[in-house]
Structures are given as structure tokens and as C-alpha cells.
Design a protein around this motif. Structure first.
Motif, PDB file in Angstrom:
ATOM      1  N   UNK A  82       0.754  -1.161  -0.041  1.00 62.48           N
ATOM      2  CA  UNK A  82      -0.010   0.017   0.011  1.00 62.48           C
ATOM      3  C   UNK A  82       0.791   1.153   0.008  1.00 62.48           C
ATOM      4  N   UNK A  83       1.791   1.177   0.879  1.00 60.35           N
ATOM      5  CA  UNK A  83       2.866   2.345   0.728  1.00 60.35           C
ATOM      6  C   UNK A  83       3.476   2.566  -0.328  1.00 60.35           C
ATOM      7  N   UNK A  84       3.728   1.485  -1.137  1.00 60.25           N
ATOM      8  CA  UNK A  84       4.613   1.673  -2.477  1.00 60.25           C
ATOM      9  C   UNK A  84       3.533   2.231  -3.619  1.00 60.25           C
ATOM     10  N   UNK A  85       2.288   1.637  -3.463  1.00 60.31           N
ATOM     11  CA  UNK A  85       1.197   2.087  -4.518  1.00 60.31           C
ATOM     12  C   UNK A  85       0.867   3.501  -4.355  1.00 60.31           C
ATOM     13  N   UNK A  86       0.741   3.970  -3.089  1.00 61.90           N
ATOM     14  CA  UNK A  86       0.278   5.220  -2.657  1.00 61.90           C
ATOM     15  C   UNK A  86       1.593   6.404  -2.881  1.00 61.90           C
ATOM     16  N   UNK A  87       2.680   6.001  -2.616  1.00 62.83           N
ATOM     17  CA  UNK A  87       3.778   6.910  -2.610  1.00 62.83           C
ATOM     18  C   UNK A  87       4.629   7.209  -4.042  1.00 62.83           C
ATOM     19  N   UNK A  88       4.789   5.887  -4.683  1.00 66.96           N
ATOM     20  CA  UNK A  88       5.640   6.010  -5.927  1.00 66.96           C
ATOM     21  C   UNK A  88       5.038   6.748  -7.000  1.00 66.96           C
ATOM     22  N   UNK A  89       3.733   6.411  -7.358  1.00 64.06           N
ATOM     23  CA  UNK A  89       3.106   7.101  -8.610  1.00 64.06           C
ATOM     24  C   UNK A  89       3.296   8.572  -8.281  1.00 64.06           C
ATOM     25  N   UNK A  90       2.870   9.007  -7.377  1.00 67.81           N
ATOM     26  CA  UNK A  90       2.702  10.657  -7.143  1.00 67.81           C
ATOM     27  C   UNK A  90       4.221  11.084  -7.364  1.00 67.81           C
ATOM     28  N   UNK A  91       5.071  10.349  -6.663  1.00 66.53           N
ATOM     29  CA  UNK A  91       6.505  10.729  -6.654  1.00 66.53           C
ATOM     30  C   UNK A  91       7.053  10.790  -8.188  1.00 66.53           C
ATOM     31  N   UNK A  92       6.763   9.835  -9.099  1.00 70.28           N
ATOM     32  CA  UNK A  92       7.544   9.648 -10.547  1.00 70.28           C
ATOM     33  C   UNK A  92       6.868  10.732 -11.308  1.00 70.28           C
ATOM     34  N   UNK A  93       5.358  10.765 -11.107  1.00 70.99           N
ATOM     35  CA  UNK A  93       4.407  11.567 -11.921  1.00 70.99           C
ATOM     36  C   UNK A  93       4.935  13.058 -11.635  1.00 70.99           C
ATOM     37  N   UNK A  94       5.104  13.290 -10.284  1.00 71.21           N
ATOM     38  CA  UNK A  94       5.465  14.518  -9.945  1.00 71.21           C
ATOM     39  C   UNK A  94       6.695  15.075 -10.588  1.00 71.21           C
ATOM     40  N   UNK A  95       7.939  13.987 -10.479  1.00 72.86           N
ATOM     41  CA  UNK A  95       9.237  14.369 -10.894  1.00 72.86           C
ATOM     42  C   UNK A  95       9.282  14.725 -12.624  1.00 72.86           C
ATOM     43  N   UNK A 376      -1.911  10.775  -5.224  1.00 74.88           N
ATOM     44  CA  UNK A 376      -2.103  10.311  -3.817  1.00 74.88           C
ATOM     45  C   UNK A 376      -3.339  10.001  -3.331  1.00 74.88           C
ATOM     46  N   UNK A 377      -4.531  10.121  -4.127  1.00 74.43           N
ATOM     47  CA  UNK A 377      -5.759  10.056  -3.623  1.00 74.43           C
ATOM     48  C   UNK A 377      -6.369   8.510  -3.892  1.00 74.43           C
ATOM     49  N   UNK A 378      -7.201   8.070  -3.158  1.00 77.81           N
ATOM     50  CA  UNK A 378      -7.847   6.607  -3.272  1.00 77.81           C
ATOM     51  C   UNK A 378      -8.960   6.769  -4.553  1.00 77.81           C
ATOM     52  N   UNK A 390      -7.304   8.906   3.904  1.00 79.73           N
ATOM     53  CA  UNK A 390      -6.137   8.402   4.636  1.00 79.73           C
ATOM     54  C   UNK A 390      -4.892   8.751   3.688  1.00 79.73           C
ATOM     55  N   UNK A 391      -4.302   9.896   4.008  1.00 83.78           N
ATOM     56  CA  UNK A 391      -3.326  10.261   2.943  1.00 83.78           C
ATOM     57  C   UNK A 391      -1.802   9.747   2.964  1.00 83.78           C
ATOM     58  N   UNK A 392      -1.555   9.148   1.762  1.00 83.84           N
ATOM     59  CA  UNK A 392      -0.407   8.301   1.681  1.00 83.84           C
ATOM     60  C   UNK A 392       0.780   9.151   2.387  1.00 83.84           C
ATOM     61  N   UNK A 393       0.456  10.443   1.826  1.00 83.50           N
ATOM     62  CA  UNK A 393       1.812  11.313   2.194  1.00 83.50           C
ATOM     63  C   UNK A 393       2.305  11.554   3.736  1.00 83.50           C
TER      64      UNK A 393
END
Length: 398
Positions: A82-95, A376-378, A390-393
């Protein structure tokens, strides 16, 4: 799981403070940032220093607290996924998308990037090194700028998942109970001791970089505070104690802030201070950081633990606002600074433009299903109503 309205509200306020801090970075004199206004103020260094030492530690502490309430030991594998799915996509898309505009604006202003955002973006997506001084992270070809928090929180969460068998063993539980049972001065001094050691041993050798690989001091400080949050989250005795001590903790934090910032701003600190003076300032900084965090938790628990009407919407909006805000600030400043507006008007428009971009961006993101996980949204609840996110950040999970 108990819904902790105080932590949800504190999370929102902490990120609003972060947005205000980044807007102010445009104007504080002698501090480097992606762009700088022509209206620089030296007096801003005082409040910025007062916030700088604990603002990110607060976010990592809240993250640990949120995970502790979630009790990931029940399903550690699911927690790690869950942490991987909630954190990595926003990080990569954001970068690759959101943060790219910051690099473009900074590079154009520095004279190392030719105007033309689409041309820049094509080159940026190739992740090849740029000329030195083009933008922060140019040597890597890509940057995460303010999203470094996600890049740190993800491995911290995975490391915590790996430590769960040890933490939830018999000795681990007894150690957690002893830590949560600290009272009075021991609650301030003992947890602050590692922070003081890091400041005196690691900081002189490893200046903060936010590049993950060469950031030993910050890793030590932030992971320790993150782990404190996990251990203390479910300790009723701890929460009762910080509420009981909220007044002395608040007064102590304010007093330490005045002494510490005054010491940094003195001729002694900016000149050639002796080793003893520097160690004293660093020791005071460690105590100041932990005392401030305790005071914030105590006052939040006392005054914010109720279901505010604005809280469900704000809790969901935190992550999109976090991803969007600094890029919005940089773009607005990129267009406004060359126009030589009066200081009060320029600053007002920078803040208003940042808030407007975050509001509009969040309203778009929350309505488009495929965009939601990239910020980062469900998935949207089937009822369509506002739900506390339940914000992954911050490491929450439901």
C-alpha cells in the motif's frame, strides 16, 4: 481504528505551514531558492529559522503516528504494498510532469535553458545531465525538488515494515511501553538525546542535501522521529502526559526558540564560533526541536480532537495541494517578478496564485479517476460524498 481528528487537523495545518514557508522563500534575504524576488527582507530570516528546524520533522513524526494507529503489524506485506502504490506513482508523476516546470523556470532565469517549455520537457524526459547551475538537481538530469519528502517516506515505511517482527516481539513491546511511559523531564531529555548526538556528530560531516544518497544526517534525524511516532501512537499514557504538560512545553519551546535563533543570528554564530559554542547551539537545537514537537502534539490533542466540518474535505485535499503548491509558486513568481510590482502586491499575488492553483488543481484531480492515484488519492467512494482521506503522504491507511 480510532479516528484521531487532532492528527488529521494537524496534518492539514502542517502542510499549510509548508506552503507558506515556500512562498516566503521567494523573499527571504541571503537564502538560495529556485527563484528570488527583487524584494528581499532580512527580517524574514528570524521566523524562517524558527520554523526551519522542526517543520519537516513534524511531518515525519505525524507520518509515524498515523502508521502506528493503523497497526501495520497485522498485515505487514499489505502495508508495504500500500505504501509503495500510494507513494511511488505521485513521486514519479510529480518528478516528470509537475516539478518539471520548476526546473524550466529556474533554468530560464539562470540563463542555461532556452525559452520554450515543450522543447525543454522533451530534453528533461531523457534524464540526461544538464549544464551546471541550470536548476537544482541538473547534474542528475531530473529533480524531485519539494517532493523529496515522498522519496524519503517510502523507504522509511518499507524499513519499518521490515522491523515490525522485532518491534512487536516481547522485548520490543516492553521497550515501546517503557518509551511511552516516560514522564516529565525524561520525556523531553531522553528522546532528544539522539537528535543532539546526530547534530554534533553527523551534521558537521553530512550537510543536508535532499538527494537521498548523501543525506546521512537528515536520514538519521527524520527516521528517528518517524520511528518515535510509530512507537508512541497508541500509548494513552504518552498522550495524557503531553496534554498535561502542554503549557510548560509550549513555554519551554518558545524560550528555546528565542535563545537558539538569537544565537544563530549573533555575530558569534556567523563569525568564527568556538567548538564549545557550536556544540552548545547544536545541543540546544536538538532540545528545541523535540520540545516543539511535543508541545505541538499536546496542544493539538487538547484543541483539535473534534470533527470540524472542513476536515473531511481538507484531509483529502492535502496530498494534491502538496504536489501542486511549489510548482504553482514558482510559475507565478516567474511571471510576476520581472514586472517590478510593489512588494506588497507581488507577495499578495504570489500567495493568491498559489492557493488558486491548488484549489483548482485539487478540484480537477479529485473528479478524474485516472488522475487520483497520481496525486495520492484513493478511488472515489461509490457514494460520491466527501470522505476523510487516509493520505499516503503521511502514512495513513484504512
Amino acid at each position: 481504528m480510532e479516528r484521531r481528528h487532532d492528527l488529521d487537523a494537524l496534518r492539514v495545518l502542517a502542510f499549510l505551514l509548508l506552503i507558506a514557508y515556500h512562498c516566503a522563500m521567494l523573499y527571504v534575504a541571503e537564502w538560495d531558492w529556485h527563484l528570488k524576488s527583487t524584494h528581499l527582507a532580512e527580517w524574514l530570516q528570524w521566523p524562517m529559522l524558527a520554523m526551519n528546524r522542526w517543520r519537516m520533522a513534524l511531518l515525519f513524526l505525524i507520518s509515524g503516528l498515523a502508521i502506528g494507529l493503523y497497526q501495520p503489524a497485522r498485515h505487514p506485506g499489505r502495508f508495504a504494498w500500500d505504501r509503495t502504490w500510494r507513494l511511488l506513482p505521485p513521486l514519479l508523476f510529480g518528478m516528470f510532469v509537475v516539478v518539471s516546470v520548476q526546473a524550466y523556470c529556474q533554468g530560464v532565469v539562470n540563463g542555461t535553458v532556452r525559452p520554450g517549455y515543450l522543447e525543454f520537457l522533451w530534453r528533461y524526459w531523457q534524464v540526461k545531465p544538464w549544464p551546471e547551475g541550470g536548476f537544482d538537481g541538473a547534474e542528475y538530469g531530473i529533480t524531485w525538488n519539494h517532493l523529496w519528502y515522498l522519496a524519503y517516506l517510502w523507504p522509511y515505511s518499507l524499513l519499518l515494515a521490515a522491523l515490525l517482527p522485532l518491534l512487536e516481539s516481547g522485548p520490543g513491546r516492553r521497550l515501546q511501553a517503557a518509551f511511552g511511559g516516560l514522564r516529565g523531564g525524561a520525556l523531553v531529555l531522553l528522546p532528544a538525546l539522539p537528535l543532539v548526538v546526530y547534530l554534533n556528530v553527523l551534521l558537521p560531516r553530512f550537510e543536508p542535501t535532499n538527494d537521498f544518497i548523501h543525506d546521512t544526517f537528515q536520514h538519521a534525524q527524520f527516521f528517528t522521529v518517524f520511528l518515535y511516532g510509530y512507537v508512541l501512537a497508541r500509548s494513552r499514557a504518552f498522550w495524557d502526559e503531553v496534554v498535561r504538560l502542554r503549557w510548560p512545553l509550549g513555554l519551554a519551546a518558545a524560550s528555546m526558540c528565542v535563545v537558539y535563533v538569537g544565537g544563530l543570528k549573533s555575530d558569534l554564530a556567523f563569525g568564527e564560533p568556538g567548538l564549545a559554542a557550536m556544540r552548545s547551539l547544536r545541543g540546544l537545537r536538538g532540545l528545541f526541536v523535540w520540545t516543539t514537537l511535543l508541545a505541538i502534539l499536546g496542544w493539538a490533542r487538547h484543541g483539535l480532537d473534534r470533527p470540524f466540518r472542513w476536515l473531511p474535505y481538507a484531509s483529502e485535499a492535502v496530498f494534491p495541494w502538496y504536489v501542486i503548491h511549489q510548482s504553482a509558486t514558482v510559475v507565478v513568481a516567474y511571471w510576476l517578478v520581472p514586472r517590478a510590482l510593489p512588494a506588497w502586491l507581488e507577495a499578495s499575488l504570489v500567495v493568491a496564485g498559489t492557493v488558486a492553483a491548488c484549489l483548482l488543481g485539487n478540484e480537477v484531480v479529485r473528479r478524474i479517476p485516472w488522475l487520483r492515484p497520481l496525486f495520492g488519492l484513493k478511488r472515489r467512494p461509490r457514494s460520491g460524498g466527501a470522505q476523510p482521506e487516509a493520505v499516503a503522504v503521511l502514512g495513513r491507511g484504512e
